[in-house]
Design a protein around this motif. Structure first.
Motif, PDB file in Angstrom:
ATOM      1  N   LEU A 136       0.811  -1.225   0.000  1.00 42.09           N
ATOM      2  CA  LEU A 136       0.000   0.000   0.000  1.00 42.09           C
ATOM      3  C   LEU A 136       0.842   1.273   0.000  1.00 42.09           C
ATOM      4  O   LEU A 136       0.387   2.316  -0.461  1.00 42.09           O
ATOM      5  CB  LEU A 136      -0.939  -0.007   1.207  1.00 42.09           C
ATOM      6  CG  LEU A 136      -2.024  -1.079   1.172  1.00 42.09           C
ATOM      7  CD1 LEU A 136      -2.712  -1.185   2.513  1.00 42.09           C
ATOM      8  CD2 LEU A 136      -3.025  -0.811   0.066  1.00 42.09           C
ATOM      9  N   THR A 137       2.050   1.190   0.523  1.00 44.47           N
ATOM     10  CA  THR A 137       2.889   2.393   0.624  1.00 44.47           C
ATOM     11  C   THR A 137       4.049   2.370  -0.365  1.00 44.47           C
ATOM     12  O   THR A 137       5.008   3.114  -0.184  1.00 44.47           O
ATOM     13  CB  THR A 137       3.436   2.548   2.052  1.00 44.47           C
ATOM     14  OG1 THR A 137       4.178   1.375   2.392  1.00 44.47           O
ATOM     15  CG2 THR A 137       2.309   2.782   3.046  1.00 44.47           C
ATOM     16  N   TYR A 138       3.971   1.538  -1.385  1.00 44.64           N
ATOM     17  CA  TYR A 138       5.057   1.434  -2.353  1.00 44.64           C
ATOM     18  C   TYR A 138       5.248   2.757  -3.090  1.00 44.64           C
ATOM     19  O   TYR A 138       4.290   3.391  -3.543  1.00 44.64           O
ATOM     20  CB  TYR A 138       4.765   0.316  -3.370  1.00 44.64           C
ATOM     21  CG  TYR A 138       5.813   0.210  -4.448  1.00 44.64           C
ATOM     22  CD1 TYR A 138       7.007  -0.422  -4.210  1.00 44.64           C
ATOM     23  CD2 TYR A 138       5.611   0.787  -5.702  1.00 44.64           C
ATOM     24  CE1 TYR A 138       7.986  -0.514  -5.190  1.00 44.64           C
ATOM     25  CE2 TYR A 138       6.576   0.705  -6.690  1.00 44.64           C
ATOM     26  CZ  TYR A 138       7.759   0.054  -6.431  1.00 44.64           C
ATOM     27  OH  TYR A 138       8.722  -0.021  -7.401  1.00 44.64           O
ATOM     28  N   VAL A 139       6.506   3.175  -3.189  1.00 40.87           N
ATOM     29  CA  VAL A 139       6.858   4.382  -3.931  1.00 40.87           C
ATOM     30  C   VAL A 139       7.868   3.954  -4.995  1.00 40.87           C
ATOM     31  O   VAL A 139       8.872   3.312  -4.686  1.00 40.87           O
ATOM     32  CB  VAL A 139       7.478   5.456  -3.013  1.00 40.87           C
ATOM     33  CG1 VAL A 139       7.911   6.668  -3.816  1.00 40.87           C
ATOM     34  CG2 VAL A 139       6.497   5.840  -1.929  1.00 40.87           C
ATOM     35  N   ASP A 140       7.611   4.327  -6.237  1.00 40.81           N
ATOM     36  CA  ASP A 140       8.502   3.968  -7.339  1.00 40.81           C
ATOM     37  C   ASP A 140       9.859   4.646  -7.138  1.00 40.81           C
ATOM     38  O   ASP A 140       9.933   5.870  -7.020  1.00 40.81           O
ATOM     39  CB  ASP A 140       7.884   4.400  -8.670  1.00 40.81           C
ATOM     40  CG  ASP A 140       8.671   3.904  -9.872  1.00 40.81           C
ATOM     41  OD1 ASP A 140       9.543   3.026  -9.698  1.00 40.81           O
ATOM     42  OD2 ASP A 140       8.409   4.399 -10.989  1.00 40.81           O
ATOM     43  N   PRO A 141      10.957   3.872  -7.090  1.00 39.35           N
ATOM     44  CA  PRO A 141      12.271   4.463  -6.844  1.00 39.35           C
ATOM     45  C   PRO A 141      12.862   5.170  -8.062  1.00 39.35           C
ATOM     46  O   PRO A 141      13.920   5.789  -7.967  1.00 39.35           O
ATOM     47  CB  PRO A 141      13.131   3.261  -6.450  1.00 39.35           C
ATOM     48  CG  PRO A 141      12.498   2.112  -7.129  1.00 39.35           C
ATOM     49  CD  PRO A 141      11.020   2.418  -7.158  1.00 39.35           C
ATOM     50  N   GLY A 142      12.227   5.073  -9.187  1.00 33.05           N
ATOM     51  CA  GLY A 142      12.759   5.692 -10.395  1.00 33.05           C
ATOM     52  C   GLY A 142      13.706   4.747 -11.114  1.00 33.05           C
ATOM     53  O   GLY A 142      13.960   3.632 -10.670  1.00 33.05           O
ATOM     54  N   PRO A 143      14.257   5.191 -12.242  1.00 34.45           N
ATOM     55  CA  PRO A 143      15.112   4.306 -13.021  1.00 34.45           C
ATOM     56  C   PRO A 143      16.472   4.088 -12.347  1.00 34.45           C
ATOM     57  O   PRO A 143      16.965   4.942 -11.616  1.00 34.45           O
ATOM     58  CB  PRO A 143      15.279   5.044 -14.355  1.00 34.45           C
ATOM     59  CG  PRO A 143      15.053   6.481 -14.022  1.00 34.45           C
ATOM     60  CD  PRO A 143      14.076   6.488 -12.895  1.00 34.45           C
ATOM     61  N   VAL A 144      17.061   2.909 -12.614  1.00 37.15           N
ATOM     62  CA  VAL A 144      18.393   2.595 -12.122  1.00 37.15           C
ATOM     63  C   VAL A 144      19.386   3.343 -13.017  1.00 37.15           C
ATOM     64  O   VAL A 144      19.262   3.335 -14.242  1.00 37.15           O
ATOM     65  CB  VAL A 144      18.646   1.066 -12.163  1.00 37.15           C
ATOM     66  CG1 VAL A 144      20.051   0.743 -11.703  1.00 37.15           C
ATOM     67  CG2 VAL A 144      17.619   0.348 -11.321  1.00 37.15           C
TER      68      VAL A 144
END
Length: 179
Positions: A46-54
């Motif tokens: 529920l609290t997942y935040v996309d870390p962005g590209p590697v």
């Protein structure tokens, strides 16, 4: 030691239902084919935040990125609401929000209502009883099939022996004089 289906101690019976719940040994208590998710895993979802590209060492996005995060379905979140005794909501955003509010209100934990735990124990007991009967029937059927195969094998062997014996005995006086 070789393995056989006779040693299999799995599921022989169909799952037991008490709508909206079903119970089987392999899946446990399920709602819409979704087992209860641990509250810590649910909070992470529920609290997942996309870390962005590697990025590469030079700060540019890597060519090969890890697979993107795949969120669960609305049915999954609805099932979790039912598992934890909350009002089921059909839309994904509403269900996710209700779960998150409930988790945050209870210090990131959810408790399963005693009524649902009692139902789970009852369904488990019913399933085990039904599975024991189905297991006995399965093994009895396997034994009947083995016996039928053994009878076929013995009959075939007896017929082969009779055929061989028939060819060994002489049939006419010419055949006797040639020997």
């Amino acid at each position: 030691m070789s393995w056989s289906f006779d040693d299999f101690d799995g599921e022989f019976a169909a799952p037991i239902s008490s709508p909206p719940f079903t119970f089987s040994r392999s899946g446990g208590l399920e709602v819409n084919r979704y087992a209860r998710c641990a509250d810590s895993s649910l909070y992470d979802l529920l609290t997942y935040v996309d870390p962005g590209p590697v990025l590469t060492k030079k700060g540019k996005p890597r060519v090969h990125q890890p697979p993107p995060h795949k969120d669960e379905t609305a049915a999954f979140y609805e099932a979790q609401l039912v598992h934890y005794g909350l009002k089921p909501l059909k839309t994904k955003p509403a269900a996710k929000n209700a779960l998150l509010v409930s988790l945050e209100a209870n210090n990131r934990t959810l408790t399963v209502p005693e009524g649902i735990l009692k139902l789970e124990r009852e369904l488990a007991a019913q399933f085990e009883a039904k599975n024991a009967v189905a297991r006995k029937e399965y093994h009895a059927q396997r034994e009947r099939e083995r016996e039928a195969e053994e009878l076929k094998r013995k009959k075939r062997k007896r017929e082969e022996e009779d055929l061989i014996a028939e060819f060994r005995k002489p049939t006419s006086k010419k055949a006797k004089s040639n020997q």
